[in-house]
Scaffold this motif. Structure first.
Motif, PDB file in Angstrom:
ATOM      1  N   VAL A 117      -3.572 -16.482   0.394  1.00  0.00           N
ATOM      2  CA  VAL A 117      -2.749 -15.610   1.232  1.00  0.00           C
ATOM      3  C   VAL A 117      -3.563 -14.398   1.685  1.00  0.00           C
ATOM      4  CG1 VAL A 117      -0.684 -14.148   1.334  1.00  0.00           C
ATOM      5  CG2 VAL A 117      -0.627 -16.271   0.012  1.00  0.00           C
ATOM      6  N   THR A 118      -3.432 -14.034   2.952  1.00  0.00           N
ATOM      7  CA  THR A 118      -3.956 -12.759   3.450  1.00  0.00           C
ATOM      8  C   THR A 118      -2.797 -11.777   3.398  1.00  0.00           C
ATOM      9  OG1 THR A 118      -5.524 -13.865   4.922  1.00  0.00           O
ATOM     10  CG2 THR A 118      -5.006 -11.555   5.400  1.00  0.00           C
ATOM     11  N   THR A 119      -2.823 -10.877   2.410  1.00  0.00           N
ATOM     12  CA  THR A 119      -1.691  -9.965   2.237  1.00  0.00           C
ATOM     13  C   THR A 119      -1.707  -8.818   3.250  1.00  0.00           C
ATOM     14  OG1 THR A 119      -2.931  -8.745   0.541  1.00  0.00           O
ATOM     15  CG2 THR A 119      -1.435 -10.495  -0.213  1.00  0.00           C
ATOM     16  N   THR A 120      -2.899  -8.366   3.570  1.00  0.00           N
ATOM     17  CA  THR A 120      -3.130  -7.355   4.603  1.00  0.00           C
ATOM     18  C   THR A 120      -4.450  -7.745   5.265  1.00  0.00           C
ATOM     19  OG1 THR A 120      -2.006  -5.597   3.368  1.00  0.00           O
ATOM     20  CG2 THR A 120      -3.576  -4.885   5.041  1.00  0.00           C
ATOM     21  N   LYS A 121      -4.641  -7.414   6.494  1.00  0.00           N
ATOM     22  CA  LYS A 121      -5.883  -7.773   7.170  1.00  0.00           C
ATOM     23  C   LYS A 121      -7.075  -7.247   6.369  1.00  0.00           C
ATOM     24  CE  LYS A 121      -7.923  -8.089  11.755  1.00  0.00           C
ATOM     25  NZ  LYS A 121      -7.828  -7.714  13.193  1.00  0.00           N
ATOM     26  N   GLY A 122      -7.960  -8.183   5.982  1.00  0.00           N
ATOM     27  CA  GLY A 122      -9.119  -7.802   5.182  1.00  0.00           C
ATOM     28  C   GLY A 122      -8.901  -7.916   3.689  1.00  0.00           C
ATOM     29  N   VAL A 123      -7.698  -8.336   3.284  1.00  0.00           N
ATOM     30  CA  VAL A 123      -7.389  -8.496   1.849  1.00  0.00           C
ATOM     31  C   VAL A 123      -6.986  -9.949   1.602  1.00  0.00           C
ATOM     32  CG1 VAL A 123      -5.977  -7.725  -0.099  1.00  0.00           C
ATOM     33  CG2 VAL A 123      -6.618  -6.093   1.704  1.00  0.00           C
ATOM     34  N   GLU A 124      -7.875 -10.691   0.975  1.00  0.00           N
ATOM     35  CA  GLU A 124      -7.632 -12.104   0.692  1.00  0.00           C
ATOM     36  C   GLU A 124      -7.288 -12.273  -0.793  1.00  0.00           C
ATOM     37  OE1 GLU A 124      -7.699 -14.201   3.179  1.00  0.00           O
ATOM     38  OE2 GLU A 124      -8.463 -12.710   4.597  1.00  0.00           O
ATOM     39  N   CYS A 125      -6.152 -12.930  -1.065  1.00  0.00           N
ATOM     40  CA  CYS A 125      -5.737 -13.192  -2.449  1.00  0.00           C
ATOM     41  C   CYS A 125      -5.497 -14.691  -2.622  1.00  0.00           C
ATOM     42  CB  CYS A 125      -4.446 -12.446  -2.776  1.00  0.00           C
ATOM     43  SG  CYS A 125      -4.580 -10.641  -2.705  1.00  0.00           S
ATOM     44  N   TRP A 126      -5.910 -15.214  -3.778  1.00  0.00           N
ATOM     45  CA  TRP A 126      -5.610 -16.613  -4.033  1.00  0.00           C
ATOM     46  C   TRP A 126      -5.406 -16.865  -5.522  1.00  0.00           C
ATOM     47  CZ3 TRP A 126     -10.497 -14.915  -2.683  1.00  0.00           C
ATOM     48  CH2 TRP A 126     -11.579 -15.310  -3.487  1.00  0.00           C
ATOM     49  N   GLN A 127      -4.768 -17.984  -5.789  1.00  0.00           N
ATOM     50  CA  GLN A 127      -4.476 -18.392  -7.173  1.00  0.00           C
ATOM     51  C   GLN A 127      -5.023 -19.800  -7.392  1.00  0.00           C
ATOM     52  OE1 GLN A 127      -0.578 -20.079  -8.646  1.00  0.00           O
ATOM     53  NE2 GLN A 127      -0.368 -18.007  -9.462  1.00  0.00           N
ATOM     54  N   GLU A 128      -5.701 -19.973  -8.508  1.00  0.00           N
ATOM     55  CA  GLU A 128      -6.197 -21.286  -8.902  1.00  0.00           C
ATOM     56  C   GLU A 128      -5.812 -21.540 -10.353  1.00  0.00           C
ATOM     57  OE1 GLU A 128     -10.315 -22.129  -8.107  1.00  0.00           O
ATOM     58  OE2 GLU A 128     -10.362 -20.743  -6.396  1.00  0.00           O
ATOM     59  N   THR A 174      -5.736 -15.463 -10.862  1.00  0.00           N
ATOM     60  CA  THR A 174      -5.679 -14.894  -9.514  1.00  0.00           C
ATOM     61  C   THR A 174      -7.033 -14.297  -9.130  1.00  0.00           C
ATOM     62  OG1 THR A 174      -4.828 -12.788 -10.384  1.00  0.00           O
ATOM     63  CG2 THR A 174      -3.211 -14.399  -9.611  1.00  0.00           C
ATOM     64  N   PHE A 175      -7.321 -14.333  -7.837  1.00  0.00           N
ATOM     65  CA  PHE A 175      -8.564 -13.810  -7.287  1.00  0.00           C
ATOM     66  C   PHE A 175      -8.223 -12.945  -6.082  1.00  0.00           C
ATOM     67  CE2 PHE A 175      -9.319 -17.836  -9.306  1.00  0.00           C
ATOM     68  CZ  PHE A 175     -10.581 -17.765  -9.887  1.00  0.00           C
ATOM     69  N   GLN A 176      -9.065 -11.965  -5.812  1.00  0.00           N
ATOM     70  CA  GLN A 176      -8.913 -11.183  -4.590  1.00  0.00           C
ATOM     71  C   GLN A 176     -10.281 -10.769  -4.057  1.00  0.00           C
ATOM     72  OE1 GLN A 176      -6.382  -9.088  -7.129  1.00  0.00           O
ATOM     73  NE2 GLN A 176      -8.146  -9.836  -8.251  1.00  0.00           N
ATOM     74  N   LYS A 177     -10.393 -10.745  -2.770  1.00  0.00           N
ATOM     75  CA  LYS A 177     -11.632 -10.325  -2.116  1.00  0.00           C
ATOM     76  C   LYS A 177     -11.251  -9.408  -0.959  1.00  0.00           C
ATOM     77  CE  LYS A 177     -15.889 -11.995   0.022  1.00  0.00           C
ATOM     78  NZ  LYS A 177     -16.652 -13.193   0.479  1.00  0.00           N
ATOM     79  N   ILE A 178     -11.822  -8.206  -0.987  1.00  0.00           N
ATOM     80  CA  ILE A 178     -11.430  -7.190  -0.007  1.00  0.00           C
ATOM     81  C   ILE A 178     -12.648  -6.799   0.832  1.00  0.00           C
ATOM     82  CG2 ILE A 178     -10.433  -4.878   0.298  1.00  0.00           C
ATOM     83  CD1 ILE A 178      -9.075  -5.256  -2.436  1.00  0.00           C
ATOM     84  N   SER A 179     -12.474  -6.820   2.122  1.00  0.00           N
ATOM     85  CA  SER A 179     -13.556  -6.439   3.042  1.00  0.00           C
ATOM     86  C   SER A 179     -13.520  -4.930   3.284  1.00  0.00           C
ATOM     87  CB  SER A 179     -13.384  -7.172   4.379  1.00  0.00           C
ATOM     88  OG  SER A 179     -12.209  -6.713   5.036  1.00  0.00           O
ATOM     89  N   GLU A 180     -14.498  -4.454   4.039  1.00  0.00           N
ATOM     90  CA  GLU A 180     -14.506  -3.029   4.389  1.00  0.00           C
ATOM     91  C   GLU A 180     -13.225  -2.663   5.129  1.00  0.00           C
ATOM     92  OE1 GLU A 180     -18.066  -2.179   6.548  1.00  0.00           O
ATOM     93  OE2 GLU A 180     -19.397  -2.725   4.887  1.00  0.00           O
ATOM     94  N   ASN A 219      -7.562  -0.364   4.902  1.00  0.00           N
ATOM     95  CA  ASN A 219      -6.126  -0.580   5.129  1.00  0.00           C
ATOM     96  C   ASN A 219      -5.257  -0.243   3.920  1.00  0.00           C
ATOM     97  OD1 ASN A 219      -6.380  -1.405   7.811  1.00  0.00           O
ATOM     98  ND2 ASN A 219      -6.660  -3.565   7.260  1.00  0.00           N
ATOM     99  N   ILE A 220      -5.717  -0.616   2.707  1.00  0.00           N
ATOM    100  CA  ILE A 220      -4.858  -0.384   1.535  1.00  0.00           C
ATOM    101  C   ILE A 220      -5.343   0.760   0.652  1.00  0.00           C
ATOM    102  CG2 ILE A 220      -4.143  -2.813   1.492  1.00  0.00           C
ATOM    103  CD1 ILE A 220      -5.909  -3.204  -0.989  1.00  0.00           C
ATOM    104  N   GLY A 221      -6.581   1.227   0.879  1.00  0.00           N
ATOM    105  CA  GLY A 221      -7.157   2.279   0.038  1.00  0.00           C
ATOM    106  C   GLY A 221      -6.324   3.547  -0.046  1.00  0.00           C
ATOM    107  N   PRO A 222      -5.894   4.130   1.095  1.00  0.00           N
ATOM    108  CA  PRO A 222      -5.109   5.366   1.027  1.00  0.00           C
ATOM    109  C   PRO A 222      -3.842   5.228   0.179  1.00  0.00           C
ATOM    110  CG  PRO A 222      -5.916   5.024   3.250  1.00  0.00           C
ATOM    111  CD  PRO A 222      -6.235   3.774   2.487  1.00  0.00           C
ATOM    112  N   SER A 223      -3.174   4.086   0.266  1.00  0.00           N
ATOM    113  CA  SER A 223      -1.968   3.871  -0.545  1.00  0.00           C
ATOM    114  C   SER A 223      -2.306   3.810  -2.031  1.00  0.00           C
ATOM    115  CB  SER A 223      -1.275   2.566  -0.126  1.00  0.00           C
ATOM    116  OG  SER A 223      -0.765   2.676   1.182  1.00  0.00           O
TER     117      SER A 223
END
Length: 428
Positions: free
Chosen positions: A103-114, A387-393, A398-402
């Motif tokens: 799932v892309t939860t926010t643009k640039g934030v990729e999350c997945w489950q294996e 769970t895994f997550q990979k976040i781009s610049e 996008n989510i850093g300020p929150s």
């Protein structure tokens, strides 16, 4: 069996009590054995094998010669039956595999489950009055499908220090890595702590008596997971005049013969059905080789008449049976409204025995009311979800300020700094 007619709701809790000892009666014994096995390892295991199983063993591990010998003893007819059951169990459990979820939860934030297999699992197979080789099919088959790297099996020896050949044959067929002649509390303790002979495992599976159930629960205090609290077997049948009384009685007796502490219950909206089943029980009981065992269990069991299917459904959910058989004119009502049951068997031609052996569903199920909280064993029982997550610049922007705002609100400055440093780096 005890017959009850329209028992009041305030009496349900008492009449639905399982015929089990209180934890206080068992816990001290289990604790003492656990700590002795932890301290003395194989020496303590040998001591309690002698005490409880009545046999002195030089070693616990089953040899390759014993396994080869077992293959020659088991009949071709039984081997074929075991293979059919294994095939159905494999089909049902392979179907439970789920794909990776991305799932892309926010643009640039990729999350997945294996899902990944639990590496080391221990299987406890009761021997006692009935060698339950079918439980090996139910546990080792999904463990192999899941990809567990080490599958260790413990089962109690007989008075001659032997393991039933069918247990050895089935274990080998299902890919068990190591088999040990150890039963009861000492087996669970050995799997929990590991000994010079027995490897420590990460999760323990399998049913057993009340002592084994308490031992498994104690194992969780030492960082070993368990499948569920699975103790003495139980069955509840709900039937009306559309059911076959002989079938119902046979199902009740099939569970009653497991042991004196098993419990079977018939709920019916028909007084006529209650009487017919009671008569059938007496007829069929006399023909059973294990009739003395079954009779003790029947003494703990009940025939309950209730005036409506709504009340019947309510008491079933209150009891939370390990096995539930539904044989009524309105099976759909019970199927739609059941919330608490380990496994459900529907219609006159679906005996509980089918689930015990060869339909494909798993027979390792929660007992003692734990069906209200636990599932039966399934493929996921042998796996972990990671769970895994990979976040781009762009994603961290996008989510850093929150994250900064939330971390600061919780007073966790280092959490905030881990984000702020990255955001500042991107501003350079």
């Amino acid at each position: 069996m005890n017959k009850l007619y329209n028992p009041k709701k305030e009496a349900w809790e008492e009449l639905l009590k399982r015929p089990t000892q209180t934890l206080e009666d068992i816990e001290q014994t289990v604790n003492d054995i656990f700590f002795e096995v932890r301290a003395k390892g194989d020496v303590a295991v040998a001591k309690y094998t002698d005490l409880f199983d009545g046999v002195k063993l030089e070693g616990f591990k089953v040899s390759s010669e014993e396994i080869e010998g077992a293959k020659n003893v088991v009949s071709s007819e039984l081997k074929n039956a075991i293979q059919l059951a294994k095939s159905n169990i494999e089909k049902f459990h392979r179907a439970q595999k789920t794909p990776k979820i991305e799932v892309t939860t926010t643009k640039g934030v990729e999350c997945w489950q294996e899902k990944r297999p639990i590496q080391k699992v221990g299987l406890y197979i009761p021997g006692g009055s009935a060698p339950l080789f079918s439980t090996i099919l139910m546990l080792a088959t999904p463990a192999n499908i899941a990809g567990c790297k080490e599958i260790v099996l413990c089962t109690p020896p007989d008075k001659d220090g032997e393991i039933n050949p069918v247990i050895l044959y089935t274990a080998t067929l299902c890919g068990v890595d190591k088999i040990f002649k150890i039963g009861g509390i000492q087996a669970i303790a050995a799997l929990t702590f590991g000994t010079k002979t027995v490897p420590k495992v990460y999760k323990i599976f399998g049913p057993g008596n009340q002592f084994v159930t308490v031992a498994k629960q104690l194992a969780t205090k030492f960082h070993v997971a368990i499948d569920m609290p699975a103790g003495p077997s139980e069955l509840l049948v709900v039937a009306d005049d559309s059911a076959d009384a002989a079938f119902v009685a046979s199902d009740l007796l099939s569970q009653a013969e497991h042991g004196a502490d098993s419990q079977v219950i018939l709920i019916s909206t028909s007084e006529k059905m209650l009487e017919a089943v009671e008569q059938e029980l007496e007829i069929q009981l006399e023909a059973l080789p294990r009739k003395d065992m079954a009779r003790k269990s029947i003494a703990n069991s009940k025939l309950i008449y209730l005036k409506s299917k709504e009340l019947a459904m309510e008491i079933i959910n209150e009891y939370g049976p390990e096995h539930l058989i539904v044989c009524t004119a309105d099976n759909a009502f019970y199927i739609e409204n059941i919330s608490n049951a380990g496994s459900v068997f529907i219609g006159n031609y679906t005996p509980e025995s089918a689930g015990d052996y060869a339909s494909g569903t798993n027979h390792t199920l929660p007992t003692n009311g734990f069906a209200k909280q636990y599932s039966g064993v399934n493929l996921d029982s042998f796996m972990k979800s990671m769970t895994f997550q990979k976040i781009s610049e762009e994603g961290i922007k996008n989510i850093g300020p929150s994250i900064e705002i939330m971390a600061e609100a919780e007073g966790l400055q280092a959490h905030k700094n881990a984000v702020t440093l990255r955001l500042n780096k991107l501003k350079e």
